[in-house]
Every structure is written in C-alpha cells, then in structure tokens.
Design an enzyme around this catalytic site. Structure first.
Site, PDB file in Angstrom:
ATOM      1  N   TYR A 190     -11.724 -93.939 -27.672  1.00  0.00           N
ATOM      2  CA  TYR A 190     -10.350 -94.441 -27.489  1.00  0.00           C
ATOM      3  C   TYR A 190      -9.552 -93.433 -26.663  1.00  0.00           C
ATOM      4  O   TYR A 190      -8.892 -93.791 -25.677  1.00  0.00           O
ATOM      5  CB  TYR A 190      -9.711 -94.644 -28.866  1.00  0.00           C
ATOM      6  CG  TYR A 190      -8.251 -95.058 -28.856  1.00  0.00           C
ATOM      7  CD1 TYR A 190      -7.890 -96.397 -28.745  1.00  0.00           C
ATOM      8  CD2 TYR A 190      -7.239 -94.109 -28.999  1.00  0.00           C
ATOM      9  CE1 TYR A 190      -6.553 -96.780 -28.767  1.00  0.00           C
ATOM     10  CE2 TYR A 190      -5.908 -94.481 -29.020  1.00  0.00           C
ATOM     11  CZ  TYR A 190      -5.555 -95.818 -28.910  1.00  0.00           C
ATOM     12  OH  TYR A 190      -4.234 -96.189 -28.926  1.00  0.00           O
ATOM     13  N   VAL A 208      -8.895-109.867 -22.257  1.00  0.00           N
ATOM     14  CA  VAL A 208      -8.488-109.116 -21.059  1.00  0.00           C
ATOM     15  C   VAL A 208      -9.662-108.622 -20.216  1.00  0.00           C
ATOM     16  O   VAL A 208      -9.495-108.369 -19.024  1.00  0.00           O
ATOM     17  CB  VAL A 208      -7.583-107.897 -21.410  1.00  0.00           C
ATOM     18  CG1 VAL A 208      -6.204-108.338 -21.845  1.00  0.00           C
ATOM     19  CG2 VAL A 208      -8.234-106.987 -22.438  1.00  0.00           C
ATOM     20  N   ALA A 267     -10.571 -91.090 -24.655  1.00  0.00           N
ATOM     21  CA  ALA A 267     -11.053 -91.024 -23.263  1.00  0.00           C
ATOM     22  C   ALA A 267     -10.563 -92.241 -22.471  1.00  0.00           C
ATOM     23  O   ALA A 267     -10.150 -92.119 -21.312  1.00  0.00           O
ATOM     24  CB  ALA A 267     -12.579 -90.951 -23.240  1.00  0.00           C
ATOM     25  N   SER A 268     -10.580 -93.421 -23.116  1.00  0.00           N
ATOM     26  CA  SER A 268     -10.113 -94.622 -22.398  1.00  0.00           C
ATOM     27  C   SER A 268      -8.632 -94.500 -22.069  1.00  0.00           C
ATOM     28  O   SER A 268      -8.186 -94.881 -20.992  1.00  0.00           O
ATOM     29  CB  SER A 268     -10.379 -95.889 -23.231  1.00  0.00           C
ATOM     30  OG  SER A 268      -9.479 -95.991 -24.330  1.00  0.00           O
ATOM     31  N   LYS A 269      -7.853 -93.930 -22.994  1.00  0.00           N
ATOM     32  CA  LYS A 269      -6.405 -93.828 -22.780  1.00  0.00           C
ATOM     33  C   LYS A 269      -6.064 -92.748 -21.748  1.00  0.00           C
ATOM     34  O   LYS A 269      -5.066 -92.842 -21.043  1.00  0.00           O
ATOM     35  CB  LYS A 269      -5.699 -93.556 -24.112  1.00  0.00           C
ATOM     36  CG  LYS A 269      -5.793 -94.728 -25.105  1.00  0.00           C
ATOM     37  CD  LYS A 269      -5.118 -95.980 -24.579  1.00  0.00           C
ATOM     38  CE  LYS A 269      -5.014 -97.083 -25.601  1.00  0.00           C
ATOM     39  NZ  LYS A 269      -4.340 -98.288 -25.088  1.00  0.00           N
ATOM     40  N   SER A 314      -1.677 -93.850 -24.614  1.00  0.00           N
ATOM     41  CA  SER A 314      -1.427 -93.335 -25.967  1.00  0.00           C
ATOM     42  C   SER A 314      -1.285 -91.826 -25.881  1.00  0.00           C
ATOM     43  O   SER A 314      -1.837 -91.214 -24.948  1.00  0.00           O
ATOM     44  CB  SER A 314      -2.620 -93.674 -26.867  1.00  0.00           C
ATOM     45  OG  SER A 314      -2.578 -92.903 -28.055  1.00  0.00           O
TER      46      SER A 314
HETATM   47  P1  NAD Z   1      -2.217-104.095 -32.558  1.00  0.00           P
HETATM   48  O1  NAD Z   1      -3.611-103.954 -33.017  1.00  0.00           O
HETATM   49  O2  NAD Z   1      -1.164-104.392 -33.558  1.00  0.00           O
HETATM   50  O3  NAD Z   1      -2.112-105.184 -31.386  1.00  0.00           O
HETATM   51  C1  NAD Z   1      -3.052-105.237 -30.354  1.00  0.00           C
HETATM   52  C2  NAD Z   1      -3.199-106.671 -29.900  1.00  0.00           C
HETATM   53  O4  NAD Z   1      -4.188-106.694 -28.847  1.00  0.00           O
HETATM   54  C3  NAD Z   1      -3.721-107.598 -31.025  1.00  0.00           C
HETATM   55  O5  NAD Z   1      -2.901-108.738 -31.133  1.00  0.00           O
HETATM   56  C4  NAD Z   1      -5.122-107.944 -30.552  1.00  0.00           C
HETATM   57  O6  NAD Z   1      -5.552-109.238 -30.953  1.00  0.00           O
HETATM   58  C5  NAD Z   1      -5.003-107.837 -29.041  1.00  0.00           C
HETATM   59  N1  NAD Z   1      -6.305-107.655 -28.388  1.00  0.00           N
HETATM   60  C6  NAD Z   1      -7.329-106.853 -28.793  1.00  0.00           C
HETATM   61  N2  NAD Z   1      -8.376-106.993 -27.964  1.00  0.00           N
HETATM   62  C7  NAD Z   1      -8.013-107.896 -27.013  1.00  0.00           C
HETATM   63  C8  NAD Z   1      -8.668-108.448 -25.894  1.00  0.00           C
HETATM   64  N3  NAD Z   1      -9.932-108.111 -25.570  1.00  0.00           N
HETATM   65  N4  NAD Z   1      -7.997-109.347 -25.134  1.00  0.00           N
HETATM   66  C9  NAD Z   1      -6.737-109.728 -25.464  1.00  0.00           C
HETATM   67  N5  NAD Z   1      -6.071-109.244 -26.525  1.00  0.00           N
HETATM   68  C10 NAD Z   1      -6.700-108.326 -27.278  1.00  0.00           C
HETATM   69  O7  NAD Z   1      -1.888-102.733 -31.768  1.00  0.00           O
HETATM   70  P2  NAD Z   1      -0.507-102.006 -31.429  1.00  0.00           P
HETATM   71  O8  NAD Z   1      -0.341-100.912 -32.386  1.00  0.00           O
HETATM   72  O9  NAD Z   1       0.580-102.978 -31.213  1.00  0.00           O
HETATM   73  O10 NAD Z   1      -0.914-101.323 -30.037  1.00  0.00           O
HETATM   74  C11 NAD Z   1      -0.623-101.901 -28.796  1.00  0.00           C
HETATM   75  C12 NAD Z   1      -1.060-100.923 -27.704  1.00  0.00           C
HETATM   76  O11 NAD Z   1      -0.433 -99.658 -27.912  1.00  0.00           O
HETATM   77  C13 NAD Z   1      -2.561-100.652 -27.706  1.00  0.00           C
HETATM   78  O12 NAD Z   1      -3.014-100.494 -26.386  1.00  0.00           O
HETATM   79  C14 NAD Z   1      -2.674 -99.333 -28.443  1.00  0.00           C
HETATM   80  O13 NAD Z   1      -3.814 -98.616 -28.112  1.00  0.00           O
HETATM   81  C15 NAD Z   1      -1.408 -98.643 -27.985  1.00  0.00           C
HETATM   82  N6  NAD Z   1      -0.950 -97.588 -28.890  1.00  0.00           N
HETATM   83  C16 NAD Z   1      -0.640 -97.863 -30.198  1.00  0.00           C
HETATM   84  C17 NAD Z   1      -0.213 -96.843 -31.028  1.00  0.00           C
HETATM   85  C18 NAD Z   1       0.137 -97.064 -32.478  1.00  0.00           C
HETATM   86  O14 NAD Z   1       0.355 -96.066 -33.175  1.00  0.00           O
HETATM   87  N7  NAD Z   1       0.256 -98.283 -32.961  1.00  0.00           N
HETATM   88  C19 NAD Z   1      -0.124 -95.532 -30.515  1.00  0.00           C
HETATM   89  C20 NAD Z   1      -0.444 -95.302 -29.199  1.00  0.00           C
HETATM   90  C21 NAD Z   1      -0.852 -96.335 -28.385  1.00  0.00           C
END
Ligand code: NAD
Length: 248
Positions: free
Chosen positions: A156, A63, A158-160, A141
């Site tokens: 993380y 991305v 700060a980015s969110k 998040s």
């Molecule tokens: P996950 O790690 O299961 O999935 C994230 C996906 O992003 C992975 O398949 C990974 O390969 C892909 N990815 C990573 N870097 C990438 C890049 N540079 N280019 C393209 N793809 C890339 O995570 P998740 O738990 O499904 O989280 C999804 C989103 O939700 C994230 O942005 C995360 O920060 C946010 N989030 C998750 C939670 C949680 O508790 N799981 C809570 C709050 C926010």
C-alpha cells in the site's frame, strides 16, 4: 458555489472520503458522478443523497478495468456534456506481515491504487485535452511519504508513494490545460480505519500532532480546493492533510 456548472467524477465514491467529497462537490454546485465497485454501496449513498435533495449519478465499475472505465467515461461525458474534475480516490489496503505478504496482495494493491489511477486518468484526459481544461486530483496517503511507510502494508505504502510520482509526471505531460495534484490524507475516520484494532487506532491518534483522526470532511475540503478555480495555478503538487503526522 465554488464548482458551479462544473462536472466531476469521483472514484471509490460509495462511502468514506469519496462519498463525503461527492456530497461537498454537489453542495458547491457541481454535477457529480460516483464510480464504485460495490453496487450495494452505490445504492445506499444514492438513497442518502436523495434524502438530502442531492442528485448523484452512480456508475458500477472497477477502476483497474480499462474497457469498463472507458465506457463509463464515455457515458459520463455524453450525459453531462464534459468532464471538468476527476478525483482518483478508490483505494484498498491489505494488511499482512512482510513474511506472509503474497505476490497476489501486491498485484491487487498496485492494480487498484496505482494502475487504477492511470486507467481513469487516461480515459478522462482524452476529453479534458479536447476541452482544453480539466483538473485531476489523485488520492495518496501519508503512508506514501518517504519515511512514513507502515509495517504490514508495504505494498500500500509503495503504491501511494508511486501515486505522488505519477502525479508529477502527469502534470508535466497534460500541461498546460489540465492540472494534476495529489492530496495525501492522514488517518481519517472512515470504514478503512474503523475496522482496525483499537491499539493501532490509538497509535494513529497519538502520532498526529493534533491528537485526533481527520474527519472525512476535512479531506474533502482539501480536494475541493484543488478542484476549484482557487487552485488554477497549482499543478504537480502534493497537499498533505495529516494533522502534522508526517512531521515525525
Ligand atoms: P473506504 O474503504 O471507506 O472507501 C474506498 C472506496 O473505494 C470503497 O467504497 C470501495 O468499494 C471503493 N473501491 C475499492 N476498490 C475499488 C475498485 N477496484 N474500483 C472502484 N472502487 C473501488 O476508504 P477511505 O478511507 O474513504 O479512503 C479513500 C482513499 O483515501 C483511498 O485511496 C485511501 O487509500 C486513501 N486514504 C485513506 C486514509 C484513511 O485513514 N481512511 C488515509 C490515507 C489515505
């Protein structure tokens, strides 16, 4: 069929919240593309989808890499005719205490979680503005909410937090034809959380007023709402889906 005849691209869609959202969108009638950096993950989810009778188009890409994303976006639009929905879901978290945190950790985290959203949105917005319609949903998040930052992942958090700000500015700049909103999930039962020590997971559950982790489907449904026509008059907003965690 809330996304009938719509096309959607979901970043970080090879698993977790992104993968679940891809399945839900397809079930709701959308033609769905998923973009992920992990080729193997994309192969796996494509196989899973095939078994369920769902056709998913996969794109391998990072991305944060502008050239890659622009050519994927072009390919997507050539193939599907248009881009109605972009879900900026790809994200990473690198856990390290403040005194051990490195500049590289910060750069990597901001590059994926924040600049990645800018890169993908800019590429999609060029088409959406031409179409005079589009929906962008950015995944933040609860850690991006002012008082909810967490030790070890200050970069993380700060980015969110920045994603929430970026969403509001994008909503102003891309109006009136493109809606831009944020979904901020609470702790959700995905690989990102499964790999954490049991003690931390326990605290996450205790911290939520609903006393459990979110299911990825529960986050996907909030994303679906903002992607659908039900949210046509909503832009620049933050939808927290956190079981009340942020009330503390
Ligand atoms: P996950 O790690 O299961 O999935 C994230 C996906 O992003 C992975 O398949 C990974 O390969 C892909 N990815 C990573 N870097 C990438 C890049 N540079 N280019 C393209 N793809 C890339 O995570 P998740 O738990 O499904 O989280 C999804 C989103 O939700 C994230 O942005 C995360 O920060 C946010 N989030 C998750 C939670 C949680 O508790 N799981 C809570 C709050 C926010």
């Amino acid at each position: 069929m809330r996304l009938k005849d719509k096309t959607a691209l979901i970043t970080g869609g090879a698993r977790g919240i992104g993968g679940t959202t891809a399945f839900l969108f397809a079930k709701e009638g959308a033609k769905v593309g998923i973009l992920d950096i992990r080729e193997e993950g994309l192969r796996k989810i494509k196989d899973q989808a095939k078994k369920k009778g769902i056709a998913l188009r996969t794109f391998v890409g990072d991305v944060s890499k502008k050239d890659q994303i622009e050519s994927i976006m072009q390919e997507f639009v050539q193939e599907f005719g248009r881009i109605d929905v972009l879900v900026n879901n790809a994200g990473i978290a690198i856990s390290r205490p403040f005194l051990d945190k490195t500049v590289e950790d910060w750069k990597k985290t901001l590059e994926v979680n924040l600049i990645g959203i800018f890169v993908c949105s800019q590429a999609a917005a060029r088409y959406m503005l031409e179409q005079k319609s589009g929906k962008i949903i950015n995944i933040s998040s609860i850690r991006g909410i002012d008082h909810c930052g967490r030790e070890g992942i200050m970069d993380y958090s700060a980015s969110k937090a920045a994603v929430i700000s970026l969403t509001k500015t994008m909503a102003k700049e891309l109006a009136p034809h493109v809606n831009v909103n944020t979904v901020a999930p609470g702790h959700t039962n995905t690989e990102m959380i499964k790999s954490l020590p049991e003690e931390i997971r326990k605290n996450m559950i205790e911290g939520s007023y609903l006393k459990r982790l979110a299911k990825p489907q529960e986050i996907a449904k909030a994303i679906l709402f903002l992607a659908s026509n039900d949210a046509d008059f909503i832009t620049g907003q933050l939808l927290l889906v956190d079981g009340g965690f942020s009330l503390k």
